[in-house]
Design a protein around this motif. Structure first.
Motif, PDB file in Angstrom:
ATOM      1  N   PHE A  36       0.756  -1.244  -0.064  1.00  0.00           N
ATOM      2  CA  PHE A  36      -0.166   0.055   0.045  1.00  0.00           C
ATOM      3  C   PHE A  36       0.878   1.282  -0.086  1.00  0.00           C
ATOM      4  O   PHE A  36       0.545   2.172  -0.742  1.00  0.00           O
ATOM      5  N   ALA A  37       1.935   1.000   0.545  1.00  0.00           N
ATOM      6  CA  ALA A  37       2.686   2.460   0.889  1.00  0.00           C
ATOM      7  C   ALA A  37       3.429   2.628  -0.354  1.00  0.00           C
ATOM      8  O   ALA A  37       3.756   3.953  -0.763  1.00  0.00           O
ATOM      9  N   ASN A  38       4.043   1.639  -1.011  1.00  0.00           N
ATOM     10  CA  ASN A  38       4.597   1.955  -2.353  1.00  0.00           C
ATOM     11  C   ASN A  38       3.553   2.223  -3.464  1.00  0.00           C
ATOM     12  O   ASN A  38       3.865   3.053  -4.315  1.00  0.00           O
ATOM     13  N   PHE A  39       2.472   1.769  -3.377  1.00  0.00           N
ATOM     14  CA  PHE A  39       1.374   1.889  -4.347  1.00  0.00           C
ATOM     15  C   PHE A  39       0.950   3.556  -4.004  1.00  0.00           C
ATOM     16  O   PHE A  39       0.939   4.316  -5.100  1.00  0.00           O
ATOM     17  N   PRO A  48       6.679   9.535   1.493  1.00  0.00           N
ATOM     18  CA  PRO A  48       7.496   8.488   0.996  1.00  0.00           C
ATOM     19  C   PRO A  48       7.146   7.361   1.871  1.00  0.00           C
ATOM     20  O   PRO A  48       6.650   6.918   2.747  1.00  0.00           O
ATOM     21  N   ALA A  49       7.214   6.255   0.908  1.00  0.00           N
ATOM     22  CA  ALA A  49       6.843   4.775   1.231  1.00  0.00           C
ATOM     23  C   ALA A  49       7.497   4.426   2.525  1.00  0.00           C
ATOM     24  O   ALA A  49       6.632   3.838   3.465  1.00  0.00           O
ATOM     25  N   ASN A  50       8.912   4.514   2.809  1.00  0.00           N
ATOM     26  CA  ASN A  50       9.367   4.150   3.840  1.00  0.00           C
ATOM     27  C   ASN A  50       8.890   4.847   5.151  1.00  0.00           C
ATOM     28  O   ASN A  50       8.757   4.079   6.193  1.00  0.00           O
ATOM     29  N   ASP A  51       8.674   6.148   4.961  1.00  0.00           N
ATOM     30  CA  ASP A  51       7.976   6.653   6.247  1.00  0.00           C
ATOM     31  C   ASP A  51       6.486   5.973   6.657  1.00  0.00           C
ATOM     32  O   ASP A  51       6.401   5.726   7.691  1.00  0.00           O
ATOM     33  N   GLU A  80      -8.961  10.155   1.805  1.00  0.00           N
ATOM     34  CA  GLU A  80      -9.646   8.995   2.179  1.00  0.00           C
ATOM     35  C   GLU A  80     -10.184   8.107   0.926  1.00  0.00           C
ATOM     36  O   GLU A  80     -10.499   7.000   1.403  1.00  0.00           O
ATOM     37  N   LYS A  81     -10.175   8.647  -0.252  1.00  0.00           N
ATOM     38  CA  LYS A  81     -10.478   7.780  -1.280  1.00  0.00           C
ATOM     39  C   LYS A  81      -9.742   6.644  -1.232  1.00  0.00           C
ATOM     40  O   LYS A  81     -10.020   5.541  -1.813  1.00  0.00           O
ATOM     41  N   TYR A  82      -8.353   6.762  -0.869  1.00  0.00           N
ATOM     42  CA  TYR A  82      -7.417   5.397  -0.774  1.00  0.00           C
ATOM     43  C   TYR A  82      -8.024   4.397   0.276  1.00  0.00           C
ATOM     44  O   TYR A  82      -7.299   3.439  -0.035  1.00  0.00           O
ATOM     45  N   GLU A  83      -8.692   4.545   0.913  1.00  0.00           N
ATOM     46  CA  GLU A  83      -9.234   3.635   1.910  1.00  0.00           C
ATOM     47  C   GLU A  83      -9.658   2.349   1.313  1.00  0.00           C
ATOM     48  O   GLU A  83      -9.335   1.262   1.562  1.00  0.00           O
ATOM     49  N   GLU A  84     -10.555   2.698   0.239  1.00  0.00           N
ATOM     50  CA  GLU A  84     -11.024   1.501  -0.455  1.00  0.00           C
ATOM     51  C   GLU A  84     -10.066   0.668  -1.109  1.00  0.00           C
ATOM     52  O   GLU A  84     -10.022  -0.464  -1.284  1.00  0.00           O
ATOM     53  N   ASN A  85      -8.996   1.602  -1.738  1.00  0.00           N
ATOM     54  CA  ASN A  85      -7.704   0.556  -2.220  1.00  0.00           C
ATOM     55  C   ASN A  85      -6.955  -0.450  -1.179  1.00  0.00           C
ATOM     56  O   ASN A  85      -6.655  -1.216  -1.445  1.00  0.00           O
ATOM     57  N   PHE A  86      -7.086   0.473   0.023  1.00  0.00           N
ATOM     58  CA  PHE A  86      -6.282  -0.407   1.107  1.00  0.00           C
ATOM     59  C   PHE A  86      -7.058  -1.609   1.507  1.00  0.00           C
ATOM     60  O   PHE A  86      -6.536  -2.527   1.524  1.00  0.00           O
ATOM     61  N   ASN A  87      -8.306  -1.527   1.671  1.00  0.00           N
ATOM     62  CA  ASN A  87      -9.206  -2.562   1.942  1.00  0.00           C
ATOM     63  C   ASN A  87      -9.248  -3.590   0.899  1.00  0.00           C
ATOM     64  O   ASN A  87      -9.246  -4.742   1.124  1.00  0.00           O
ATOM     65  N   SER A  88      -9.259  -3.323  -0.291  1.00  0.00           N
ATOM     66  CA  SER A  88      -9.081  -4.207  -1.580  1.00  0.00           C
ATOM     67  C   SER A  88      -7.842  -4.847  -1.501  1.00  0.00           C
ATOM     68  O   SER A  88      -7.884  -6.157  -1.745  1.00  0.00           O
ATOM     69  N   LEU A  89      -6.534  -4.089  -1.075  1.00  0.00           N
ATOM     70  CA  LEU A  89      -5.102  -4.787  -1.125  1.00  0.00           C
ATOM     71  C   LEU A  89      -5.331  -5.879  -0.026  1.00  0.00           C
ATOM     72  O   LEU A  89      -4.862  -7.083  -0.085  1.00  0.00           O
ATOM     73  N   TYR A  90      -6.061  -5.562   1.195  1.00  0.00           N
ATOM     74  CA  TYR A  90      -5.964  -6.695   2.450  1.00  0.00           C
ATOM     75  C   TYR A  90      -6.732  -7.792   1.911  1.00  0.00           C
ATOM     76  O   TYR A  90      -6.183  -8.915   2.519  1.00  0.00           O
ATOM     77  N   VAL A  91      -7.495  -7.667   1.210  1.00  0.00           N
ATOM     78  CA  VAL A  91      -8.433  -9.018   0.572  1.00  0.00           C
ATOM     79  C   VAL A  91      -7.608  -9.728  -0.346  1.00  0.00           C
ATOM     80  O   VAL A  91      -7.569 -10.984  -0.208  1.00  0.00           O
ATOM     81  N   ASN A  92      -7.027  -8.937  -1.412  1.00  0.00           N
ATOM     82  CA  ASN A  92      -6.622  -9.761  -2.561  1.00  0.00           C
ATOM     83  C   ASN A  92      -5.168  -9.581  -3.070  1.00  0.00           C
ATOM     84  O   ASN A  92      -4.748  -9.928  -4.036  1.00  0.00           O
TER      85      ASN A  92
END
Length: 199
Positions: A36-39, A48-51, A80-92
């Motif tokens: 998710f951080a790199n996305f 920054p992804a590392n942070d 907040e629009k990225y929450e959907e991406n985060f939740n989808s990533l958690y599943v798939n």
């Protein structure tokens, strides 16, 4: 400690929970945070992804996964629009690294297979996410000897799921041991099944 020789002779099968029983759940979660951080960095060039990875990892160690996107969003000003991406990533998520079984559990599973004992997994949570975890585990050839049941398909009730395992496979509770988290010992004991806690 899991030892095959400690099983009673009448035991035909062993049921395992998945998360923090067969493998450390954090090995899945931390890889999701990395992806998710790199996305996010790729799309927005900030933060920054590392942070983000460092923040999410520390918060996870302290508080678990609850509200982790919300806290990360608040800290870094993530839309907040990225929450959907985060939740989808958690599943798939397609993980960069395989998930590894605990060494002791792997040895125990191998002993069960050699001695022709049946192996079942019962797992709580979103079935699609749980299947994704199973898919990313390094089973060392054991995947052909497993049968999986999803607790959510039984209204989230572990007892009902275990009862279905017994019914489907024509077994009595006394012929089965359950390997799981200590918090489920009382539920399993009520069924009359032997319980092996994983700490």
């Amino acid at each position: 400690m899991l030892k095959f020789e400690d099983l009673n002779n009448n035991i035909q099968a062993v049921i395992f929970e998945l998360d923090d029983v067969l493998y450390p759940q954090k090995d899945y979660d931390l890889q999701v945070f990395y992806l998710f951080a790199n996305f996010l960095e790729y799309l927005e060039q900030y933060p920054p992804a590392n942070d983000v990875i460092e923040f999410m990892s520390k918060r996870y160690e302290a508080h678990g996964s609850k509200d982790i996107f919300k806290e990360t969003s608040r800290t870094f000003g993530i839309d907040e629009k990225y929450e959907e991406n985060f939740n989808s990533l958690y599943v798939n998520a397609k993980l960069p690294l395989k998930l590894l079984l605990y060494k002791e559990v792997l040895a125990f599973l191998q002993e069960l297979v050699v001695n022709r004992k049946q192996i079942y997994i019962v797992t709580k949570g979103n079935p699609q996410k749980q299947f994704n975890k199973i898919k990313h585990l390094e089973w060392n050839g054991l995947e052909n000897y497993l049968k999986v049941y999803y607790v959510e398909e039984f209204n989230g009730k572990l007892n009902a799921c275990i009862a279905k395992v017994l019914e489907d496979n024509q077994m009595e509770a006394q012929q089965v041991n359950f390997v799981g988290l200590a918090k489920h010992e009382e539920d399993v004991n009520l069924i009359g099944m032997g319980f092996i806690p994983i700490d």
